[in-house]
Design a protein around this motif. Structure first.
Motif, PDB file in Angstrom:
ATOM      1  N   ALA A  54     -43.829 -39.897  40.248  1.00  0.00           N
ATOM      2  CA  ALA A  54     -43.989 -38.811  40.875  1.00  0.00           C
ATOM      3  C   ALA A  54     -45.368 -37.962  41.009  1.00  0.00           C
ATOM      4  N   THR A  55     -45.559 -37.532  42.313  1.00  0.00           N
ATOM      5  CA  THR A  55     -46.833 -36.855  42.211  1.00  0.00           C
ATOM      6  C   THR A  55     -46.655 -35.591  42.854  1.00  0.00           C
ATOM      7  N   VAL A  56     -47.655 -34.654  42.142  1.00  0.00           N
ATOM      8  CA  VAL A  56     -47.492 -33.466  42.634  1.00  0.00           C
ATOM      9  C   VAL A  56     -48.878 -33.036  43.133  1.00  0.00           C
ATOM     10  N   LEU A  57     -48.933 -32.487  44.556  1.00  0.00           N
ATOM     11  CA  LEU A  57     -50.252 -32.213  45.137  1.00  0.00           C
ATOM     12  C   LEU A  57     -50.161 -30.859  45.796  1.00  0.00           C
ATOM     13  N   VAL A  58     -50.942 -29.956  45.330  1.00  0.00           N
ATOM     14  CA  VAL A  58     -51.029 -28.548  45.702  1.00  0.00           C
ATOM     15  C   VAL A  58     -52.484 -28.290  46.449  1.00  0.00           C
TER      16      VAL A  58
ATOM     17  N   GLY B 226     -42.849 -41.233  35.673  1.00  0.00           N
ATOM     18  CA  GLY B 226     -44.243 -40.766  35.432  1.00  0.00           C
ATOM     19  C   GLY B 226     -44.599 -39.614  36.559  1.00  0.00           C
ATOM     20  N   ILE B 227     -45.191 -38.618  35.719  1.00  0.00           N
ATOM     21  CA  ILE B 227     -45.648 -37.443  36.774  1.00  0.00           C
ATOM     22  C   ILE B 227     -47.074 -37.441  36.596  1.00  0.00           C
ATOM     23  N   LEU B 228     -47.681 -37.301  37.811  1.00  0.00           N
ATOM     24  CA  LEU B 228     -49.008 -37.266  38.020  1.00  0.00           C
ATOM     25  C   LEU B 228     -49.270 -35.799  38.667  1.00  0.00           C
ATOM     26  N   CYS B 229     -49.883 -34.849  38.125  1.00  0.00           N
ATOM     27  CA  CYS B 229     -50.194 -33.532  38.967  1.00  0.00           C
ATOM     28  C   CYS B 229     -51.782 -33.795  39.359  1.00  0.00           C
ATOM     29  N   GLN B 230     -52.129 -33.927  40.613  1.00  0.00           N
ATOM     30  CA  GLN B 230     -53.340 -34.051  41.196  1.00  0.00           C
ATOM     31  C   GLN B 230     -54.183 -33.027  40.792  1.00  0.00           C
ATOM     32  N   LEU B 231     -55.126 -33.187  40.280  1.00  0.00           N
ATOM     33  CA  LEU B 231     -56.418 -31.946  39.886  1.00  0.00           C
ATOM     34  C   LEU B 231     -57.609 -32.181  40.972  1.00  0.00           C
ATOM     35  N   PRO B 232     -58.380 -31.076  41.005  1.00  0.00           N
ATOM     36  CA  PRO B 232     -58.166 -29.773  40.806  1.00  0.00           C
ATOM     37  C   PRO B 232     -56.775 -29.114  41.575  1.00  0.00           C
ATOM     38  N   LEU B 233     -56.310 -28.219  40.875  1.00  0.00           N
ATOM     39  CA  LEU B 233     -55.559 -27.155  41.502  1.00  0.00           C
ATOM     40  C   LEU B 233     -56.171 -26.011  42.133  1.00  0.00           C
ATOM     41  N   PRO B 234     -55.711 -25.496  43.278  1.00  0.00           N
ATOM     42  CA  PRO B 234     -56.510 -24.540  44.188  1.00  0.00           C
ATOM     43  C   PRO B 234     -56.685 -23.143  43.054  1.00  0.00           C
ATOM     44  N   ASP B 235     -57.860 -22.511  43.448  1.00  0.00           N
ATOM     45  CA  ASP B 235     -58.330 -21.459  42.620  1.00  0.00           C
ATOM     46  C   ASP B 235     -57.081 -20.436  42.297  1.00  0.00           C
ATOM     47  N   GLY B 236     -57.023 -20.048  41.187  1.00  0.00           N
ATOM     48  CA  GLY B 236     -55.824 -18.892  40.782  1.00  0.00           C
ATOM     49  C   GLY B 236     -54.809 -19.398  40.170  1.00  0.00           C
ATOM     50  N   LEU B 237     -54.771 -20.950  40.085  1.00  0.00           N
ATOM     51  CA  LEU B 237     -53.556 -21.602  39.186  1.00  0.00           C
ATOM     52  C   LEU B 237     -54.091 -21.950  38.253  1.00  0.00           C
ATOM     53  N   ASP B 238     -53.374 -21.976  36.976  1.00  0.00           N
ATOM     54  CA  ASP B 238     -53.692 -22.379  35.601  1.00  0.00           C
ATOM     55  C   ASP B 238     -53.244 -23.812  35.323  1.00  0.00           C
ATOM     56  N   ALA B 239     -53.896 -24.915  35.482  1.00  0.00           N
ATOM     57  CA  ALA B 239     -53.583 -26.232  35.492  1.00  0.00           C
ATOM     58  C   ALA B 239     -53.117 -26.461  33.818  1.00  0.00           C
ATOM     59  N   GLU B 240     -53.759 -25.839  33.041  1.00  0.00           N
ATOM     60  CA  GLU B 240     -53.506 -26.108  31.493  1.00  0.00           C
ATOM     61  C   GLU B 240     -51.890 -25.775  31.391  1.00  0.00           C
ATOM     62  N   VAL B 241     -51.528 -24.767  31.997  1.00  0.00           N
ATOM     63  CA  VAL B 241     -50.049 -24.330  31.789  1.00  0.00           C
ATOM     64  C   VAL B 241     -49.204 -25.453  32.615  1.00  0.00           C
ATOM     65  N   VAL B 242     -49.615 -25.663  33.741  1.00  0.00           N
ATOM     66  CA  VAL B 242     -48.770 -26.460  34.326  1.00  0.00           C
ATOM     67  C   VAL B 242     -48.670 -27.941  33.612  1.00  0.00           C
ATOM     68  N   LEU B 243     -49.926 -28.552  33.314  1.00  0.00           N
ATOM     69  CA  LEU B 243     -50.028 -29.740  32.537  1.00  0.00           C
ATOM     70  C   LEU B 243     -49.008 -29.813  31.177  1.00  0.00           C
ATOM     71  N   SER B 244     -48.980 -28.605  30.696  1.00  0.00           N
ATOM     72  CA  SER B 244     -48.209 -28.532  29.365  1.00  0.00           C
ATOM     73  C   SER B 244     -46.727 -28.778  29.713  1.00  0.00           C
ATOM     74  N   LEU B 245     -46.235 -28.422  30.740  1.00  0.00           N
ATOM     75  CA  LEU B 245     -44.834 -29.021  31.118  1.00  0.00           C
ATOM     76  C   LEU B 245     -44.623 -30.271  31.267  1.00  0.00           C
ATOM     77  N   ILE B 246     -45.608 -31.209  31.212  1.00  0.00           N
ATOM     78  CA  ILE B 246     -45.282 -32.844  31.339  1.00  0.00           C
ATOM     79  C   ILE B 246     -45.020 -33.334  29.965  1.00  0.00           C
ATOM     80  N   PRO B 247     -43.977 -33.833  29.795  1.00  0.00           N
ATOM     81  CA  PRO B 247     -43.850 -34.482  28.228  1.00  0.00           C
ATOM     82  C   PRO B 247     -44.302 -35.861  28.140  1.00  0.00           C
ATOM     83  N   PRO B 248     -44.975 -35.856  26.828  1.00  0.00           N
ATOM     84  CA  PRO B 248     -45.928 -37.069  26.836  1.00  0.00           C
ATOM     85  C   PRO B 248     -45.630 -38.287  27.240  1.00  0.00           C
TER      86      PRO B 248
END
Ligand code: NAD
Length: 296
Positions: A45-49, A102-124
Protein backbone atom coordinates in the motif's frame (compact mmCIF):
# COMPACT_ATOMS: atom_id res chain seq x y z
CA UNK A 1 29.84 -11.99 -10.74
CA UNK A 2 26.75 -14.19 -11.12
CA UNK A 3 27.11 -16.72 -13.96
CA UNK A 4 25.16 -16.10 -17.13
CA UNK A 5 25.37 -12.34 -16.72
CA UNK A 6 25.81 -10.44 -19.95
CA UNK A 7 28.02 -7.49 -19.24
CA UNK A 8 27.81 -4.31 -21.22
CA UNK A 9 30.72 -1.91 -21.11
CA UNK A 10 30.94 1.84 -21.51
CA UNK A 11 33.01 3.33 -24.37
CA UNK A 12 35.90 3.69 -21.87
CA UNK A 13 35.68 -0.02 -20.92
CA UNK A 14 33.95 0.25 -17.53
CA UNK A 15 31.35 -2.37 -16.60
CA UNK A 16 27.92 -0.76 -16.90
CA UNK A 17 25.97 -1.70 -13.78
CA UNK A 18 22.55 -1.96 -15.35
CA UNK A 19 19.84 -1.35 -12.77
CA UNK A 20 16.98 -1.82 -15.24
CA UNK A 21 18.18 -5.28 -16.15
CA UNK A 22 18.72 -6.35 -12.54
CA UNK A 23 15.34 -4.91 -11.53
CA UNK A 24 13.66 -6.92 -14.29
CA UNK A 25 15.40 -10.08 -13.10
CA UNK A 26 14.30 -9.47 -9.51
CA UNK A 27 10.71 -8.71 -10.55
CA UNK A 28 10.62 -11.95 -12.61
CA UNK A 29 12.05 -13.94 -9.66
CA UNK A 30 9.47 -12.45 -7.28
CA UNK A 31 6.66 -13.30 -9.68
CA UNK A 32 7.91 -16.88 -10.02
CA UNK A 33 8.15 -17.20 -6.22
CA UNK A 34 4.65 -15.84 -5.67
CA UNK A 35 3.10 -17.98 -8.42
CA UNK A 36 5.05 -21.00 -7.17
CA UNK A 37 3.37 -20.56 -3.78
CA UNK A 38 -0.12 -20.52 -5.39
CA UNK A 39 -0.36 -16.74 -5.63
CA UNK A 40 -1.43 -15.79 -2.10
CA UNK A 41 -2.10 -12.04 -2.06
CA UNK A 42 1.00 -10.01 -1.18
CA UNK A 43 -0.08 -6.40 -0.78
CA UNK A 44 1.88 -3.17 -1.00
CA UNK A 45 0.00 0.00 0.00
CA UNK A 46 1.25 3.47 -0.85
CA UNK A 47 0.23 6.78 0.66
CA UNK A 48 0.74 9.84 -1.51
CA UNK A 49 -0.09 13.31 -0.22
CA UNK A 50 -0.19 16.41 -2.43
CA UNK A 51 0.72 16.96 -6.04
CA UNK A 52 4.52 16.80 -6.21
CA UNK A 53 5.05 15.60 -9.79
CA UNK A 54 8.14 13.40 -9.28
CA UNK A 55 6.44 11.72 -6.30
CA UNK A 56 3.43 10.85 -8.48
CA UNK A 57 5.75 9.34 -11.11
CA UNK A 58 7.69 7.33 -8.49
CA UNK A 59 4.49 5.94 -6.93
CA UNK A 60 3.00 5.07 -10.33
CA UNK A 61 6.17 3.12 -11.20
CA UNK A 62 6.07 1.31 -7.87
CA UNK A 63 2.49 0.14 -8.53
CA UNK A 64 3.33 -0.89 -12.09
CA UNK A 65 6.28 -3.03 -11.00
CA UNK A 66 4.37 -4.48 -8.03
CA UNK A 67 1.70 -5.70 -10.45
CA UNK A 68 4.35 -7.16 -12.74
CA UNK A 69 5.80 -9.00 -9.73
CA UNK A 70 2.37 -10.60 -9.13
CA UNK A 71 1.57 -8.46 -6.10
CA UNK A 72 -1.58 -6.61 -5.17
CA UNK A 73 -1.04 -2.89 -4.83
CA UNK A 74 -3.26 -0.35 -3.18
CA UNK A 75 -2.78 3.40 -3.53
CA UNK A 76 -4.25 6.02 -1.22
CA UNK A 77 -4.01 9.63 -2.42
CA UNK A 78 -4.73 12.68 -0.32
CA UNK A 79 -4.79 16.35 -1.40
CA UNK A 80 -2.01 18.75 -0.37
CA UNK A 81 -4.57 20.33 1.96
CA UNK A 82 -4.90 17.13 4.03
CA UNK A 83 -4.44 17.64 7.75
CA UNK A 84 -1.92 15.83 9.93
CA UNK A 85 -4.82 13.90 11.51
CA UNK A 86 -6.18 12.78 8.12
CA UNK A 87 -2.78 11.46 7.02
CA UNK A 88 -2.29 9.72 10.36
CA UNK A 89 -5.77 8.12 10.08
CA UNK A 90 -4.95 6.70 6.66
CA UNK A 91 -1.58 5.30 7.73
CA UNK A 92 -3.05 4.01 11.01
CA UNK A 93 -5.82 2.17 9.14
CA UNK A 94 -3.31 0.52 6.77
CA UNK A 95 -1.14 -0.44 9.76
CA UNK A 96 -4.14 -2.18 11.35
CA UNK A 97 -5.32 -3.89 8.15
CA UNK A 98 -4.11 -7.52 8.05
CA UNK A 99 -4.56 -7.68 4.26
CA UNK A 100 -1.85 -5.00 3.82
CA UNK A 101 1.71 -6.30 4.20
CA UNK A 102 3.85 -3.33 3.26
CA UNK A 103 3.24 0.42 3.66
CA UNK A 104 5.16 3.09 1.81
CA UNK A 105 4.49 6.72 2.64
CA UNK A 106 5.95 8.72 -0.23
CA UNK A 107 8.19 11.52 1.00
CA UNK A 108 8.47 14.46 1.09
CA UNK A 109 5.10 15.28 2.64
CA UNK A 110 3.74 18.77 1.91
CA UNK A 111 4.94 21.58 4.19
CA UNK A 112 3.23 21.64 7.54
CA UNK A 113 2.92 17.86 7.89
CA UNK A 114 5.18 16.04 10.34
CA UNK A 115 6.63 13.04 8.49
CA UNK A 116 8.33 11.65 11.61
CA UNK A 117 5.00 11.24 13.40
CA UNK A 118 3.39 9.67 10.33
CA UNK A 119 6.28 7.21 9.83
CA UNK A 120 6.19 6.23 13.50
CA UNK A 121 2.72 4.74 12.91
CA UNK A 122 4.10 2.12 10.53
CA UNK A 123 4.93 -1.10 12.40
CA UNK A 124 8.46 -2.44 11.67
CA UNK A 125 7.17 -5.54 9.86
CA UNK A 126 5.22 -3.35 7.39
CA UNK A 127 7.93 -0.69 7.06
CA UNK A 128 9.05 -1.73 3.58
CA UNK A 129 10.89 1.56 3.08
CA UNK A 130 13.03 0.80 6.15
CA UNK A 131 12.86 4.43 7.26
CA UNK A 132 11.29 4.35 10.69
CA UNK A 133 13.23 4.72 13.91
CA UNK A 134 12.67 1.08 14.74
CA UNK A 135 13.84 -0.23 11.34
CA UNK A 136 16.92 1.98 11.41
CA UNK A 137 17.63 0.88 14.97
CA UNK A 138 17.44 -2.75 13.89
CA UNK A 139 19.91 -2.07 11.08
CA UNK A 140 22.34 -0.43 13.51
CA UNK A 141 21.97 -3.30 15.96
CA UNK A 142 22.26 -5.99 13.27
CA UNK A 143 18.76 -7.35 13.95
CA UNK A 144 16.45 -8.67 11.21
CA UNK A 145 14.26 -5.97 9.67
CA UNK A 146 13.64 -4.01 6.51
CA UNK A 147 16.55 -2.00 5.12
CA UNK A 148 16.11 1.20 3.09
CA UNK A 149 15.46 0.40 -0.57
CA UNK A 150 17.96 2.78 -2.18
CA UNK A 151 21.04 1.72 -0.17
CA UNK A 152 19.95 -1.92 -0.46
CA UNK A 153 19.65 -1.47 -4.24
CA UNK A 154 23.24 -0.21 -4.40
CA UNK A 155 24.36 -3.29 -2.44
CA UNK A 156 22.50 -5.58 -4.86
CA UNK A 157 24.32 -3.96 -7.80
CA UNK A 158 27.70 -4.56 -6.12
CA UNK A 159 26.79 -8.22 -5.48
CA UNK A 160 25.37 -8.81 -8.95
CA UNK A 161 28.41 -7.42 -10.71
CA UNK A 162 30.86 -9.23 -8.43
CA UNK A 163 32.49 -6.09 -7.06
CA UNK A 164 34.76 -7.13 -4.17
CA UNK A 165 34.08 -5.28 -0.93
CA UNK A 166 35.99 -7.11 1.82
CA UNK A 167 38.96 -5.04 2.94
CA UNK A 168 38.29 -2.46 0.19
CA UNK A 169 37.99 1.23 0.81
CA UNK A 170 34.57 2.76 0.21
CA UNK A 171 33.49 6.39 0.34
CA UNK A 172 29.86 7.40 0.73
CA UNK A 173 29.16 11.03 -0.18
CA UNK A 174 26.11 12.30 1.75
CA UNK A 175 24.95 11.54 5.29
CA UNK A 176 21.15 11.47 5.10
CA UNK A 177 19.13 8.90 7.02
CA UNK A 178 17.49 7.99 3.69
CA UNK A 179 20.65 7.00 1.82
CA UNK A 180 24.09 7.96 3.15
CA UNK A 181 23.94 6.67 6.73
CA UNK A 182 22.36 3.24 5.99
CA UNK A 183 24.77 2.89 3.05
CA UNK A 184 27.73 3.32 5.41
CA UNK A 185 26.31 0.67 7.75
CA UNK A 186 25.63 -1.81 4.93
CA UNK A 187 29.10 -1.45 3.40
CA UNK A 188 30.79 -1.83 6.76
CA UNK A 189 28.78 -4.70 8.17
CA UNK A 190 30.18 -8.15 8.76
CA UNK A 191 30.29 -10.19 5.57
CA UNK A 192 30.59 -7.08 3.38
CA UNK A 193 33.59 -5.78 5.32
CA UNK A 194 34.52 -2.59 3.48
CA UNK A 195 36.44 0.14 5.29
CA UNK A 196 34.04 3.04 4.94
CA UNK A 197 34.51 6.80 4.98
CA UNK A 198 31.50 9.12 5.23
CA UNK A 199 32.00 12.33 3.27
CA UNK A 200 29.61 15.28 3.37
CA UNK A 201 29.26 18.96 2.55
CA UNK A 202 31.87 19.91 5.17
CA UNK A 203 34.48 17.43 3.94
CA UNK A 204 37.37 19.69 2.99
CA UNK A 205 39.45 17.32 0.86
CA UNK A 206 36.80 15.39 -1.05
CA UNK A 207 38.96 14.72 -4.11
CA UNK A 208 41.74 13.15 -1.99
CA UNK A 209 39.24 11.14 0.06
CA UNK A 210 37.54 9.82 -3.08
CA UNK A 211 40.78 9.08 -4.95
CA UNK A 212 41.69 6.66 -2.19
CA UNK A 213 38.48 4.66 -2.67
CA UNK A 214 37.80 1.39 -4.46
CA UNK A 215 34.07 2.11 -4.27
CA UNK A 216 32.38 5.52 -4.37
CA UNK A 217 28.68 5.92 -3.64
CA UNK A 218 27.56 9.44 -4.49
CA UNK A 219 24.35 10.49 -2.71
CA UNK A 220 24.68 14.25 -2.37
CA UNK A 221 22.13 15.57 -4.87
CA UNK A 222 24.73 17.85 -6.43
CA UNK A 223 24.76 17.66 -10.23
CA UNK A 224 27.89 16.00 -11.72
CA UNK A 225 30.03 16.80 -8.67
CA UNK A 226 32.06 13.59 -8.97
CA UNK A 227 34.54 14.15 -11.79
CA UNK A 228 37.33 12.01 -13.24
CA UNK A 229 39.69 13.75 -10.80
CA UNK A 230 37.82 12.12 -7.87
CA UNK A 231 38.14 8.58 -9.19
CA UNK A 232 41.03 6.13 -8.90
CA UNK A 233 41.54 4.08 -12.07
CA UNK A 234 39.43 0.91 -11.89
CA UNK A 235 37.22 2.07 -8.99
CA UNK A 236 33.48 1.32 -8.85
CA UNK A 237 31.22 4.38 -8.95
CA UNK A 238 27.56 4.24 -7.92
CA UNK A 239 25.45 7.30 -8.62
CA UNK A 240 22.42 7.83 -6.39
CA UNK A 241 21.94 11.57 -6.90
CA UNK A 242 19.08 13.01 -8.90
CA UNK A 243 19.20 16.69 -9.87
CA UNK A 244 16.71 18.39 -12.14
CA UNK A 245 18.67 20.80 -14.33
CA UNK A 246 17.89 22.72 -17.51
CA UNK A 247 19.68 19.92 -19.35
CA UNK A 248 17.28 17.38 -17.83
CA UNK A 249 17.77 14.93 -14.97
CA UNK A 250 21.41 14.36 -14.08
CA UNK A 251 23.20 12.41 -11.38
CA UNK A 252 25.99 13.29 -8.96
CA UNK A 253 28.54 11.74 -11.33
CA UNK A 254 29.94 13.27 -14.50
CA UNK A 255 29.29 10.00 -16.33
CA UNK A 256 31.08 10.73 -19.62
CA UNK A 257 34.34 11.66 -17.93
CA UNK A 258 34.20 9.15 -15.07
CA UNK A 259 33.38 6.09 -17.22
CA UNK A 260 36.79 6.51 -18.86
CA UNK A 261 38.64 5.86 -15.59
CA UNK A 262 36.17 3.74 -13.56
CA UNK A 263 36.18 -0.05 -13.55
CA UNK A 264 32.39 -0.19 -13.09
CA UNK A 265 29.76 2.53 -13.08
CA UNK A 266 25.99 2.94 -12.86
CA UNK A 267 24.17 4.82 -15.61
CA UNK A 268 21.81 7.67 -14.68
CA UNK A 269 18.98 7.07 -15.31
CA UNK A 270 18.84 3.28 -15.27
CA UNK A 271 21.10 2.52 -12.28
CA UNK A 272 20.05 3.03 -8.69
CA UNK A 273 16.49 4.29 -9.42
CA UNK A 274 15.10 1.00 -10.74
CA UNK A 275 16.96 -0.89 -8.02
CA UNK A 276 15.13 1.14 -5.37
CA UNK A 277 11.84 -0.24 -6.71
CA UNK A 278 13.22 -3.80 -6.96
CA UNK A 279 14.27 -3.70 -3.30
CA UNK A 280 10.92 -2.23 -2.25
CA UNK A 281 9.21 -5.26 -3.80
CA UNK A 282 11.68 -7.68 -2.20
CA UNK A 283 10.95 -6.03 1.15
CA UNK A 284 7.20 -6.37 0.52
CA UNK A 285 7.45 -10.13 -0.04
CA UNK A 286 9.63 -10.40 3.06
CA UNK A 287 7.03 -8.35 4.95
CA UNK A 288 4.32 -10.83 3.97
CA UNK A 289 6.57 -13.65 5.22
CA UNK A 290 7.19 -11.85 8.54
CA UNK A 291 3.41 -11.55 8.98
CA UNK A 292 2.81 -15.23 8.24
CA UNK A 293 0.96 -14.41 5.00
CA UNK A 294 3.51 -16.11 2.76
CA UNK A 295 5.42 -19.38 3.18
CA UNK A 296 8.91 -18.91 4.66
P1 NAD B 1 19.83 14.99 1.40
O1 NAD B 1 19.74 16.36 0.81
O2 NAD B 1 19.03 14.63 2.60
O3 NAD B 1 21.35 14.70 1.77
C1 NAD B 1 22.40 15.08 0.93
C2 NAD B 1 23.71 14.88 1.66
O4 NAD B 1 24.75 15.18 0.75
C3 NAD B 1 23.91 15.74 2.88
O5 NAD B 1 24.37 14.93 3.93
C4 NAD B 1 25.01 16.74 2.48
O6 NAD B 1 25.95 16.95 3.54
C5 NAD B 1 25.70 16.02 1.34
N1 NAD B 1 26.18 16.94 0.32
C6 NAD B 1 25.45 17.85 -0.37
N2 NAD B 1 26.25 18.52 -1.25
C7 NAD B 1 27.48 18.02 -1.09
C8 NAD B 1 28.73 18.28 -1.69
N3 NAD B 1 28.85 19.19 -2.66
N4 NAD B 1 29.81 17.56 -1.29
C9 NAD B 1 29.70 16.62 -0.34
N5 NAD B 1 28.53 16.31 0.25
C10 NAD B 1 27.44 17.00 -0.11
O7 NAD B 1 19.54 14.02 0.19
P2 NAD B 1 19.14 12.45 0.14
O8 NAD B 1 17.72 12.29 0.51
O9 NAD B 1 20.18 11.63 0.82
O10 NAD B 1 19.27 12.19 -1.42
C11 NAD B 1 20.53 12.37 -2.06
C12 NAD B 1 20.30 12.36 -3.54
O11 NAD B 1 19.85 11.05 -3.91
C13 NAD B 1 19.22 13.33 -4.02
O12 NAD B 1 19.62 13.82 -5.27
C14 NAD B 1 18.00 12.45 -4.17
O13 NAD B 1 17.11 12.95 -5.14
C15 NAD B 1 18.62 11.17 -4.62
N6 NAD B 1 17.86 9.96 -4.35
C16 NAD B 1 17.85 9.02 -5.31
C17 NAD B 1 17.20 7.82 -5.11
C18 NAD B 1 17.25 6.78 -6.18
O14 NAD B 1 16.43 5.90 -6.18
N7 NAD B 1 18.24 6.84 -7.07
C19 NAD B 1 16.51 7.60 -3.92
C20 NAD B 1 16.57 8.55 -2.92
C21 NAD B 1 17.26 9.75 -3.15
Amino acid sequence: MKSGLQVERTPGGAILMDGNRLRDEIVAELRATIEGAGSPPVCLATVLVGDDKPSHIYVRNKHKKATEAGMVSRGVELPASASQAEVEDVVGALAADPSVHGILCQLPLPDGLDAEVVLSLIPPEKDVDGLTERSMGRLVRGQPGHVGCTPMGAMRLLERYGIPTAGRRAVVIGRSTLVGLPMVLLLGRKGVDATVTLAHSRTSDLIEVCRDADIIVAAAGSARMVTAAHVKRGATVIDVGISRTEAGIVGDVDFDAVQAVAGAITPMPGGTGPMTIACLLENTLEAARMQGAFPA
